[in-house]
Design an enzyme around this catalytic site. Structure first.
Site, PDB file in Angstrom:
ATOM      1  CG  ASP A 286       3.727   6.449  -7.899  1.00 27.40           C
ATOM      2  OD1 ASP A 286       4.810   5.890  -8.196  1.00 27.40           O
ATOM      3  OD2 ASP A 286       2.728   5.837  -7.520  1.00 27.40           O
ATOM      4  N   GLY A 421      -2.032  11.431  -5.575  1.00 29.55           N
ATOM      5  CA  GLY A 421      -1.041  12.441  -5.280  1.00 29.55           C
ATOM      6  C   GLY A 421      -1.223  13.796  -5.934  1.00 29.55           C
TER       7      GLY A 421
END
Lengths: 530, 431
Positions: A286, A421
């Site tokens: 991530d 993200g």
């Protein structure tokens, strides 16, 4: 004369106050006019101290100037001793008293007070806060530990048997996370079996300072404040000192090896930590979106240099600017900047720093409270890494910058202002969503503004506080943007728009194009990649 | 309710000098701000003015620390920091100042008035800022350049505003209208200014103007037909400058609390010979609102003891408000400077036997405060947390300067500023 909007450092006597306030039994008598007492609130409000700083101000007024300000000083010093009974007294002048040249040091010595009196010469029109703190600490160490130093040419007394011992130097009142850093570093040293003789000036007494010669070496956590004293201790007590500041995982491990070598112990027990999560957090998938984020780093030299290394080596950011406001430590900043291929900015001119940040178009600023102003104006995320401090830099929780826990804290603090993200992808795909649009900012932050309506007139500063986007898109006269290209540029998410704009303009300049069209924009995208 | 809300007409109050309250005068360390701090609100109040402090790094540092917050915009103030080479005579300080002033004006073309603000160092080295202002005024068309002192050796906190307004007075155009006009003097929150404007209009008092005005290009005219009402108690020099212009002060208490506001308005109404019926019609509703807003606070505050450290010169009017309208018991009321003339109507309303003090010896005053253990201590930011840590409830005085507290509609807010620390103390269950 220098035009100053905001200042990174206070005057040098504020540095002296930081040392006096850090210690437990020192009193500072400051020859100063009314109004200089404002400095008390730095400690009582910003740092939330429950005690007044141990400072007496002589409080002279205009009408005293013609008569006897020296007598006023003597009276204040006498009264301060009688009331506070300090174990040592610092005496000096603030900027105004420096001009009237009463010589507080000389005057105080004539009082024959029953405690050591240390005169401070802190030139206010030349020097600043960090220098003042450093000089004050050096004077204290020299004045109080000095009498216990071996005579020149004489060998040090035989080292005491038992575990290796060190001092920790540089922590002060009003320091950026000094309280927590020192706790974290003490824990690290304990794991190596190293004893701490004295940590100073923070929480030290004058008696502690006299014992500093008993240590085998010195750990300098804040070179801006502790290095001068450490050099003197090295020369007079033969105590070597550390050079690595343990901010970040890599620097902490280097620090452990350095300390272990100085102490003659095995570094292994402190080369890792079961609670160190930063490396895995940075490697986990991530965190991919952090790759190549453009960061601009500015602060005091020590914190800026450390942050640059962490940003590049431990976060995978791209460093697009590095600077410091304290010229005294410019060299290390220049060396680091060179290593990472950027130009160092050494300046204490807030407006110059602002211009540099704007020109570099970063996606994240790691700076001081000043850069937080700048970043806010430019619509860029910012995390604070260095003094000057504000009340929020004194969190209730344990939040060191140094050591392994410090590395965890840095990860969390630096990632927080960024767009996360998946959100970044969604913003890229659906740029005109009325609620989660380009202008809204990271949705997990308070500043998130989902309203599609134009910014309301709630901003109390109407005049020249130009909006970042306006400047970015109209100021540059070098390249002419076609309307369609400009419209397309606005569709690019705000956190990469600055970069896209710069790339297009650079590309246009390099290819000799006068006008930036839609084509130029996408040609530039292909050319520079992302 | 009506019994306690109808004060005697101001003419019937004891004339000045009759109340000879003893004042403890002290000198020693003063825990107060210097006059530069006034720039904090003046630069926001006068929207086309810029304040350039000619001073040291200490001055610049004070400005960004004093309010306890940093302002998240480019402020309309800055410091021209005197450096070693200016002192050593290597650089002509006047040329340097001209250069810096030009830099400011180039950066801020919207600025119509530039104040050069003197500081302790600029005064000790005897820089003549009035001459510099005249020189710069001639050099920069369309910008008025004025000078005043905000130095700590000359001014305490709010005296900076006094000095600034005093510098503006000679610039005010001569009023040649022949019409009697009202000038309200002292920076007020915009919302309060609007409320007072409406009240004066309803009373039939006018024209009404304010000093400072919101823009420096909109200076109110002044002359022998001007009657002025002070909205703030710290304007001794501004008052004298207005007197020199022929204006006449309307003696009144200050518009703090329901009664203070009513008496303040009534003083003007008497000059304009507004009849009681009309006054009552206009004032009744907002006064009743103020009384309603105060009632709850009065219940919480009656009998509580209060100790004021000197800060803004607002202490005496505030103490009068707390005593008259909230039933507080006053232990000591410290003020940095006591202007008996401007405060005569306030002093007359204080209880007999109140301890006033002027100037400061902070350590002695702290001794007295600790011995008295007041329910609430009103003090500066440097003292508040240390006293809280000793178990005393405090109200930071600076908040009283940065909050709209004047007028009927703010009477409840003003009371709340004093009751909040006590309420909070009762609320918290953590030790």
């Amino acid at each position: 004369m220098k035009l100053t909007v905001w200042t990174y450092e206070g005057p040098p006597h504020v540095g002296a106050m930081r040392v006096a306030t850090a210690m437990t039994d020192v009193h500072y008598v400051l020859h100063a006019p009314q109004g200089d007492t404002y400095a008390d609130l730095l400690f009582t409000m910003i740092e939330r101290r429950g005690k007044r700083p141990p400072v007496t101000y002589t409080t002279f007024q205009a009408r005293d100037l013609g008569s006897d300000t020296a007598e006023l000083f003597m009276e204040a010093a006498r009264d301060a001793y009688a009331r506070f009974k300090p174990a040592a007294m610092l005496v000096g002048a603030s900027c105004t008293a420096e001009l009237i040249q009463d010589d507080p040091g000389g005057l105080a010595l004539t009082l024959n007070l029953p405690c050591p009196v240390l005169p401070l010469e802190l030139p206010s029109y030349m020097r600043r806060e960090n220098w003042g703190a450093s000089e004050t600490f050096y004077r204290l160490v020299r004045g109080l530990a000095g009498p216990h130093a071996p005579a020149p040419g004489e060998a040090r007394a035989e080292r005491r048997r038992g575990p290796p011992r060190c001092n920790i130097l540089g922590g002060t009142a009003l320091g950026f996370r000094h309280r927590d850093d020192i706790k974290e570093i003490k824990r690290l040293l304990a794991r190596l079996g190293i004893e701490v003789v004295v940590s100073a000036p923070l929480d030290a007494s004058t008696a502690d300072i006299t014992r500093m010669g008993e240590a085998d070496f010195n750990v300098v956590l804040y070179p801006e404040i502790g290095e001068e004293a450490a050099r003197w201790l090295e020369k007079n007590f033969g105590q070597p000192r550390t050079r690595t500041v343990p901010i970040g995982v890599g620097a902490t491990r280097d620090f452990v090896r350095e300390v272990a070598a100085l102490a003659g112990v095995d570094p292994a027990p402190a080369l890792d930590d079961e609670d160190l999560r930063q490396p895995w957090w940075a490697r986990s998938v991530d965190s991919n979106y952090l790759t190549g984020k453009r960061v601009f780093v500015f602060g005091d030299a020590t914190h800026a240099v450390a942050a640059a290394r962490v940003a590049v080596e431990e976060m995978g950011f791209e460093l697009v600017g590095l600077g410091a406001y304290n010229r005294e430590f410019a060299r290390t900043v220049r060396e680091t900047a060179q290593r990472y291929g950027v130009e160092a900015l050494i300046s204490d001119d807030y407006l110059e720093v602002e211009a540099a940040i704007e020109a570099a178009a970063p996606e994240l600023v790691l700076g001081t409270q000043m850069e937080r102003h700048i970043a806010k104006r430019l619509g860029i995320g910012c995390a604070v890494i260095s003094a000057p401090v504000h009340v929020e830099d004194f969190p209730a929780r344990f939040a060191p910058q140094m050591g392994y826990e410090g590395a965890n804290v840095l990860f969390d603090t630096w990632v927080h202002p960024l767009v996360m993200g998946l959100e970044e992808h969604l913003l890229g795909m659906f740029r005109e969503d009325f609620e989660f649009n380009n202008e809204a900012g990271p949705s997990h932050l308070g500043a998130h503004k989902p309203s599609p309506a134009p910014v309301t007139a709630s901003e109390p500063e109407p005049a020249l506080a130009v909006q970042a986007d306006d400047t970015a898109e109209t100021e540059d006269a070098a390249a002419i943007w076609r309307d369609d290209a400009l419209a397309e540029l606005k569709k690019i998410p705000f956190f990469v728009r600055g970069k896209a704009r710069r790339n297009a303009e650079t590309f246009a300049a390099q290819s000799g194009a006068q006008v930036i069209t839609l084509e130029t924009l996408y040609d530039a995208k292909a050319h520079f990649g992302r | 309710m009506s019994a306690c809300s109808a004060p005697a007409p101001s003419a019937a109050l004891a004339p000045s000098g009759m109340r000879d309250i003893p004042v403890l005068r002290e000198r020693g360390q003063r825990e107060v701000f210097c006059g530069l701090t006034g720039i904090m609100w003046l630069h926001r109040k006068i929207q086309d003015a810029f304040f350039l402090i000619v001073g040291s790094r200490t001055c610049a540092h004070l400005m960004q620390s004093a309010a306890g917050v940093m302002i998240f915009a480019e402020p309309r103030f800055a410091t021209a920091i005197i450096e070693e080479r200016d002192l050593a005579g290597m650089a002509d300080a006047n040329e340097e100042l001209d250069r810096v002033a030009a830099q400011v004006l180039a950066r801020r073309p919207d600025i119509k008035t530039l104040f050069l603000v003197g500081s302790c160092p600029s005064e000790v080295i005897k820089m003549d800022l009035s001459r510099a202002a005249a020189r710069l005024d001639a050099a920069h068309a369309n910008v008025r350049v004025l000078a005043y002192s905000g130095s700590g050796i000359e001014t305490t906190f709010t005296e900076g505003e006094d000095a600034c307004l005093e510098a503006l007075v000679p610039e005010l155009p001569q009023d040649t209208s022949g019409e009697t006009s009202l000038l309200v003097v002292g920076a007020l929150a915009d919302v309060v200014e609007d409320q007072f404007t409406r009240l004066f209009q309803a009373l039939g008092i006018g024209p009404v103007r304010f000093l400072p005005a919101r823009t420096s290009s909109d200076l109110p005219p002044v002359g022998p037909n001007t009657r002025y009402l002070l909205a703030q108690p710290f304007l001794g020099r501004t008052g004298a400058a207005l007197d020199d212009r022929g204006a006449q002060r309307i003696a009144a208490p200050f518009p703090l609390g329901a009664r203070g506001t009513e008496a303040w308005l009534r003083a003007a109404a008497e000059v304009w010979a507004i009849d009681d019926a009309r006054f009552e019609t206009v004032v009744a509703a907002p006064r009743a609102r103020a009384e309603r807003a105060l009632a709850g606070h009065r219940a919480a505050f009656t009998g509580r003891s209060v100790f004021f450290f000197p800060d803004s010169q607002l202490e005496i009017p505030l103490a009068r408000f707390l005593y008259e309208e909230l039933g507080a018991q006053l232990i000591e009321v410290g003020t940095p400077y006591l202007h008996r003339g401007h405060l005569d109507r306030e002093l007359a309303r204080l209880p007999a036997g109140v301890q006033l003090s002027e100037g400061q010896h902070v350590d002695s005053q702290l001794d007295r405060c600790r011995a008295a253990r007041p329910d609430l201590t009103v003090c500066g930011l440097g003292l508040a947390n240390p006293l809280e840590a000793e178990g005393l409830s405090t109200k930071w005085a600076i908040e009283l300067v940065f909050t709209p507290i004047h007028g009927f509609e703010q009477a409840g807010d003003l009371a709340e500023l004093f009751t909040r620390p006590l309420r909070r103390r009762d609320l918290l269950r953590v030790g």
